[in-house]
Design an enzyme around this catalytic site. Structure first.
Site, PDB file in Angstrom:
ATOM      1  N   GLN A  87      18.310  -3.403 -33.309  1.00 34.71           N
ATOM      2  CA  GLN A  87      17.507  -3.356 -31.966  1.00 34.71           C
ATOM      3  C   GLN A  87      17.049  -4.865 -31.948  1.00 34.71           C
ATOM      4  OE1 GLN A  87      14.564  -0.382 -31.618  1.00 34.71           O
ATOM      5  NE2 GLN A  87      13.993  -0.792 -29.319  1.00 34.71           N
ATOM      6  N   VAL A  89      15.212  -6.227 -29.515  1.00 39.28           N
ATOM      7  CA  VAL A  89      13.842  -6.137 -28.641  1.00 39.28           C
ATOM      8  C   VAL A  89      13.324  -4.848 -28.960  1.00 39.28           C
ATOM      9  CG1 VAL A  89      12.772  -6.622 -26.727  1.00 39.28           C
ATOM     10  CG2 VAL A  89      14.883  -7.851 -27.086  1.00 39.28           C
ATOM     11  N   HIS A  93      15.683   0.147 -24.827  1.00 40.37           N
ATOM     12  CA  HIS A  93      16.553  -0.434 -23.621  1.00 40.37           C
ATOM     13  C   HIS A  93      18.190   0.362 -23.960  1.00 40.37           C
ATOM     14  CE1 HIS A  93      16.773  -3.489 -26.998  1.00 40.37           C
ATOM     15  NE2 HIS A  93      18.070  -3.325 -26.565  1.00 40.37           N
ATOM     16  N   HIS A  95      22.190   0.135 -23.261  1.00 41.55           N
ATOM     17  CA  HIS A  95      23.155  -0.737 -22.965  1.00 41.55           C
ATOM     18  C   HIS A  95      24.248   0.287 -22.184  1.00 41.55           C
ATOM     19  CE1 HIS A  95      22.250  -3.955 -25.992  1.00 41.55           C
ATOM     20  NE2 HIS A  95      21.708  -2.868 -26.685  1.00 41.55           N
TER      21      HIS A  95
END
Ligand code: ZN
Length: 134
Positions: A87, A89, A93, A95
């Site tokens: 991961q 960041v 989130h 994808h």
């Protein structure tokens, strides 16, 4: 870093944004048109996300995925989400990667490619925005 995209402090090729999530092009896409869908509020992993946001977030993921055939001529998509390991960041989130038979994808997140420039990324973002609003 993604909080800065949410606030507008960091530029991104945004394809969708509302009161739940922002969706924007991954700057180093697996395939061009690769989108990240992130909640506006800062949570690090899927486990941190409150249950009442799970459905709304994945509704946005579903919409982006559903738009990819019209936007890019893709046959399908791949959806993935890393927690801590791989991961890059530390802001949750998801994808959403456009897929086409024979596209050569072997691993999920490599190798990555690059946009020729801002104009090409703008074009990919514009096509997906149109497909999302259509
Ligand atoms: Zn954040």
């Amino acid at each position: 870093m993604f909080c800065e995209i949410v606030s507008g402090a960091r530029p991104a090729h945004v394809v969708f944004s509302d009161d739940v999530a922002v969706a924007f092009l991954d700057a180093r896409p697996v395939f061009k048109g690769h989108v990240l869908v992130a909640p506006l509020e800062h949570y690090v992993t899927l486990a941190d996300l409150p249950a009442d946001l799970l459905g709304p977030l994945f509704l946005r993921v579903q919409r982006v995925s559903a738009a990819m055939p019209a936007a890019f001529g893709a046959q399908g998509s791949f959806i993935g989400e890393n927690n801590v390991v791989s991961q890059s960041v530390p802001h949750l989130h998801v994808h959403v990667v456009p897929r086409t038979k024979g596209d050569g994808l072997r691993g999920f997140f490599w190798p990555r490619t690059r946009y020729a420039g801002d104009a090409e990324a703008d074009e990919y973002a514009r096509r997906l925005r149109e497909a999302l609003s259509g």
